[in-house]
Design a protein around this motif. Sequence first.
Motif, PDB file in Angstrom:
ATOM      1  N   GLY A 184       0.829  -1.194   0.000  1.00 52.67           N
ATOM      2  CA  GLY A 184       0.000   0.000   0.000  1.00 52.67           C
ATOM      3  C   GLY A 184       0.861   1.240   0.000  1.00 52.67           C
ATOM      4  N   VAL A 185       0.308   2.349  -0.453  1.00 50.22           N
ATOM      5  CA  VAL A 185       1.024   3.627  -0.506  1.00 50.22           C
ATOM      6  C   VAL A 185       0.290   4.638   0.361  1.00 50.22           C
ATOM      7  CG1 VAL A 185       1.750   5.553  -1.963  1.00 50.22           C
ATOM      8  CG2 VAL A 185       2.024   3.210  -2.773  1.00 50.22           C
ATOM      9  N   MET A 186       1.024   5.289   1.247  1.00 47.66           N
ATOM     10  CA  MET A 186       0.484   6.327   2.124  1.00 47.66           C
ATOM     11  C   MET A 186       0.967   7.683   1.648  1.00 47.66           C
ATOM     12  SD  MET A 186      -1.084   6.889   5.152  1.00 47.66           S
ATOM     13  CE  MET A 186      -1.749   8.514   4.857  1.00 47.66           C
ATOM     14  N   LEU A 187       0.043   8.618   1.461  1.00 41.63           N
ATOM     15  CA  LEU A 187       0.372   9.989   1.073  1.00 41.63           C
ATOM     16  C   LEU A 187       0.239  10.862   2.317  1.00 41.63           C
ATOM     17  CD1 LEU A 187      -1.729  10.194  -2.224  1.00 41.63           C
ATOM     18  CD2 LEU A 187       0.575   9.273  -1.919  1.00 41.63           C
ATOM     19  N   SER A 188       1.329  11.471   2.749  1.00 45.36           N
ATOM     20  CA  SER A 188       1.339  12.175   4.032  1.00 45.36           C
ATOM     21  C   SER A 188       0.748  13.577   3.933  1.00 45.36           C
ATOM     22  CB  SER A 188       2.773  12.272   4.564  1.00 45.36           C
ATOM     23  OG  SER A 188       3.450  13.386   3.997  1.00 45.36           O
ATOM     24  N   ASN A 189       0.682  14.215   5.091  1.00 40.28           N
ATOM     25  CA  ASN A 189       0.352  15.645   5.163  1.00 40.28           C
ATOM     26  C   ASN A 189       1.519  16.465   4.634  1.00 40.28           C
ATOM     27  OD1 ASN A 189       1.777  14.734   7.700  1.00 40.28           O
ATOM     28  ND2 ASN A 189       1.901  16.947   7.937  1.00 40.28           N
ATOM     29  N   GLY A 190       1.335  17.762   4.522  1.00 37.41           N
ATOM     30  CA  GLY A 190       2.406  18.640   4.075  1.00 37.41           C
ATOM     31  C   GLY A 190       1.914  20.067   3.939  1.00 37.41           C
ATOM     32  N   PRO A 191       2.831  21.004   3.738  1.00 29.92           N
ATOM     33  CA  PRO A 191       2.470  22.418   3.689  1.00 29.92           C
ATOM     34  C   PRO A 191       2.115  22.915   2.294  1.00 29.92           C
ATOM     35  CG  PRO A 191       4.848  22.201   3.632  1.00 29.92           C
ATOM     36  CD  PRO A 191       4.294  20.803   3.717  1.00 29.92           C
ATOM     37  N   GLY A 192       1.447  24.067   2.255  1.00 26.38           N
ATOM     38  CA  GLY A 192       1.286  24.818   1.019  1.00 26.38           C
ATOM     39  C   GLY A 192       0.167  24.360   0.104  1.00 26.38           C
ATOM     40  N   ASN A 193       0.241  24.895  -1.113  1.00 28.86           N
ATOM     41  CA  ASN A 193      -0.757  24.662  -2.154  1.00 28.86           C
ATOM     42  C   ASN A 193      -0.481  23.334  -2.855  1.00 28.86           C
ATOM     43  OD1 ASN A 193      -2.439  24.751  -4.389  1.00 28.86           O
ATOM     44  ND2 ASN A 193      -1.998  26.884  -4.885  1.00 28.86           N
ATOM     45  N   PRO A 194      -1.449  22.417  -2.907  1.00 28.28           N
ATOM     46  CA  PRO A 194      -1.195  21.128  -3.568  1.00 28.28           C
ATOM     47  C   PRO A 194      -0.838  21.267  -5.045  1.00 28.28           C
ATOM     48  CG  PRO A 194      -3.546  21.441  -3.182  1.00 28.28           C
ATOM     49  CD  PRO A 194      -2.843  22.528  -2.426  1.00 28.28           C
ATOM     50  N   LYS A 195      -1.262  22.348  -5.678  1.00 26.83           N
ATOM     51  CA  LYS A 195      -0.945  22.536  -7.093  1.00 26.83           C
ATOM     52  C   LYS A 195       0.522  22.921  -7.314  1.00 26.83           C
ATOM     53  CE  LYS A 195      -5.692  23.905  -8.182  1.00 26.83           C
ATOM     54  NZ  LYS A 195      -6.602  24.990  -8.629  1.00 26.83           N
ATOM     55  N   SER A 196       1.240  23.175  -6.215  1.00 27.80           N
ATOM     56  CA  SER A 196       2.661  23.523  -6.320  1.00 27.80           C
ATOM     57  C   SER A 196       3.557  22.295  -6.467  1.00 27.80           C
ATOM     58  CB  SER A 196       3.100  24.334  -5.094  1.00 27.80           C
ATOM     59  OG  SER A 196       2.399  25.555  -5.016  1.00 27.80           O
ATOM     60  N   VAL A 197       2.968  21.095  -6.392  1.00 26.67           N
ATOM     61  CA  VAL A 197       3.762  19.866  -6.558  1.00 26.67           C
ATOM     62  C   VAL A 197       3.151  19.011  -7.678  1.00 26.67           C
ATOM     63  CG1 VAL A 197       4.929  19.622  -4.355  1.00 26.67           C
ATOM     64  CG2 VAL A 197       2.515  19.080  -4.480  1.00 26.67           C
ATOM     65  N   PRO A 198       3.205  19.505  -8.927  1.00 27.48           N
ATOM     66  CA  PRO A 198       2.587  18.774 -10.047  1.00 27.48           C
ATOM     67  C   PRO A 198       3.207  17.402 -10.278  1.00 27.48           C
ATOM     68  CG  PRO A 198       3.983  20.565 -10.845  1.00 27.48           C
ATOM     69  CD  PRO A 198       3.850  20.756  -9.379  1.00 27.48           C
ATOM     70  N   GLU A 199       4.501  17.237  -9.940  1.00 27.74           N
ATOM     71  CA  GLU A 199       5.135  15.943 -10.129  1.00 27.74           C
ATOM     72  C   GLU A 199       4.486  14.865  -9.253  1.00 27.74           C
ATOM     73  OE1 GLU A 199       6.200  18.721  -8.629  1.00 27.74           O
ATOM     74  OE2 GLU A 199       8.274  18.436  -7.932  1.00 27.74           O
ATOM     75  N   SER A 200       4.014  15.270  -8.080  1.00 27.85           N
ATOM     76  CA  SER A 200       3.345  14.330  -7.186  1.00 27.85           C
ATOM     77  C   SER A 200       1.981  13.929  -7.735  1.00 27.85           C
ATOM     78  CB  SER A 200       3.180  14.948  -5.799  1.00 27.85           C
ATOM     79  OG  SER A 200       4.441  15.268  -5.239  1.00 27.85           O
ATOM     80  N   ILE A 201       1.292  14.862  -8.368  1.00 28.02           N
ATOM     81  CA  ILE A 201      -0.004  14.557  -8.972  1.00 28.02           C
ATOM     82  C   ILE A 201       0.157  13.505 -10.068  1.00 28.02           C
ATOM     83  CG2 ILE A 201      -1.937  15.528 -10.282  1.00 28.02           C
ATOM     84  CD1 ILE A 201      -1.298  18.225  -8.879  1.00 28.02           C
ATOM     85  N   GLN A 202       1.195  13.654 -10.872  1.00 28.07           N
ATOM     86  CA  GLN A 202       1.455  12.690 -11.946  1.00 28.07           C
ATOM     87  C   GLN A 202       1.798  11.317 -11.386  1.00 28.07           C
ATOM     88  OE1 GLN A 202       4.764  13.687 -14.471  1.00 28.07           O
ATOM     89  NE2 GLN A 202       4.138  12.278 -16.080  1.00 28.07           N
ATOM     90  N   THR A 203       2.576  11.297 -10.307  1.00 30.36           N
ATOM     91  CA  THR A 203       2.942  10.024  -9.677  1.00 30.36           C
ATOM     92  C   THR A 203       1.703   9.287  -9.194  1.00 30.36           C
ATOM     93  OG1 THR A 203       5.126  10.811  -8.991  1.00 30.36           O
ATOM     94  CG2 THR A 203       4.191   8.989  -7.738  1.00 30.36           C
ATOM     95  N   ILE A 204       0.790  10.004  -8.544  1.00 28.03           N
ATOM     96  CA  ILE A 204      -0.428   9.385  -8.022  1.00 28.03           C
ATOM     97  C   ILE A 204      -1.283   8.844  -9.163  1.00 28.03           C
ATOM     98  CG2 ILE A 204      -2.578   9.829  -6.760  1.00 28.03           C
ATOM     99  CD1 ILE A 204      -0.957  11.979  -5.184  1.00 28.03           C
ATOM    100  N   GLN A 205      -1.358   9.576 -10.264  1.00 28.14           N
ATOM    101  CA  GLN A 205      -2.138   9.119 -11.415  1.00 28.14           C
ATOM    102  C   GLN A 205      -1.630   7.769 -11.922  1.00 28.14           C
ATOM    103  OE1 GLN A 205      -1.614  12.547 -13.938  1.00 28.14           O
ATOM    104  NE2 GLN A 205      -3.626  13.401 -13.394  1.00 28.14           N
ATOM    105  N   LEU A 206      -0.322   7.587 -11.897  1.00 29.51           N
ATOM    106  CA  LEU A 206       0.270   6.334 -12.368  1.00 29.51           C
ATOM    107  C   LEU A 206       0.128   5.200 -11.358  1.00 29.51           C
ATOM    108  CD1 LEU A 206       3.539   7.790 -13.988  1.00 29.51           C
ATOM    109  CD2 LEU A 206       1.487   6.966 -15.159  1.00 29.51           C
ATOM    110  N   LEU A 207      -0.134   5.541 -10.098  1.00 30.31           N
ATOM    111  CA  LEU A 207      -0.299   4.519  -9.063  1.00 30.31           C
ATOM    112  C   LEU A 207      -1.745   4.065  -8.917  1.00 30.31           C
ATOM    113  CD1 LEU A 207       1.969   5.976  -6.220  1.00 30.31           C
ATOM    114  CD2 LEU A 207       2.473   4.002  -7.671  1.00 30.31           C
ATOM    115  N   LEU A 208      -2.687   4.882  -9.361  1.00 32.33           N
ATOM    116  CA  LEU A 208      -4.108   4.565  -9.215  1.00 32.33           C
ATOM    117  C   LEU A 208      -4.449   3.225  -9.855  1.00 32.33           C
ATOM    118  CD1 LEU A 208      -5.707   8.051  -9.982  1.00 32.33           C
ATOM    119  CD2 LEU A 208      -5.762   6.844  -7.781  1.00 32.33           C
TER     120      LEU A 208
END
Length: 372
Positions: free
Chosen positions: A213-237
């Motif tokens: 399983g994959v856990m996505l943690s908490n973190g600071p700031g605007n989620p749109k500021s980490v587009p690379e993470s959004i792409q990673t999650i899309q590939l893990l879905l």
Amino acid sequence: MKRKLVLEDGTVFTGYAFGSERDGGGEVVFNTGMTGYQEILSDPSYCGQMVTLTYPLIGNYGINLDDFETIQPSIAGLIVKENCELPSNFRSEETLHQFLKKKDIPAIYGIDTRKLTKIIRSRGTMKGMFAPVERPDLEIVQQLNKTTLPINQVSQVSTVKPYVVPGRGHRIVLIDYGMKHGILREFTKRNCHVTVVSYDTTAEEILQLKPDGVMLSNGPGNPKSVPESIQTIQLLLGRVPIFGICLGHQLIALACGADTHKLVFGHRGSNHPVKDMETGRVWMTSQNHGYAVEYSSLKQTELEMSQYALNDGTVEGLKHNHYRVFSVQYHPESAPGPQDSNSLFDRFLQMIQDHKQEEATSWPNVQTFIKS
């Protein structure tokens, strides 16, 4: 030594300095928790923010070695009504002032925190700065208006190198966007084998670790500021069960095609009521976030709202209609705060177990394979 807090709208509060002697600035927010100031100070989600504590007396039980949520705090400043200089608690090892001074965190006490909180609630979070009382207010306001708040907070607080916390149970890959140690503690309590990786770790690198399983943690700031993470999650879905907390919750929404927006003053405290739509149960939750998932944007996705905030109706929980994916906006690791939602970690591990059983039954029957 006198010190003042100046907001970008020109509001000035004069009090007294403690902690670090340096000036400092950041986004001014408030937290309504009555206890838990040590966990708040060490929560990476406050990176770059100056936190106002609405409870009037802070520091009365000191600082201890057990309650930290990270080794190095990233908070920009602390604002309190009264600073207790003589803490009384058997676990106390140093005063709040000593800790802040050691970590080079500036702070102010002796101001009207109630008035400051009401300003933030009505006008929204804004930039602020600590400064000597002799410095002209207009000069500080001009500097604040020229200052741009950082957007790279996640890269500042995420782990640089991956590391392993060994266990005999399920294999969890925990993506660190500014992880609180409380999340790691909950998995180790359940004997999980946890590999903590950086926010920019690719989906391919994560899958090479063979996670259950994959856990996505908490973190600071605007989620749109980490587009690379959004792409990673899309590939893990669809390839592995996923559980997201706080920023992880928002990133799941973005990865599935939903949208997020900034709240006027955010949710920060340990007494936020959240209603579960399936059971009708209301949980008291610990929260710390300035952004939320836009409810209307869920219509165009495969996501469904599972929980909502009773205070303002914002989205507090999501579940995917086809994949083993769910998330919450609040903090079920309860550091600090109520433990109503702690069972969500058990729910995630049960989801992993169900996924394993489904994969096992999907393999061809051994006898059929031999005969063929």
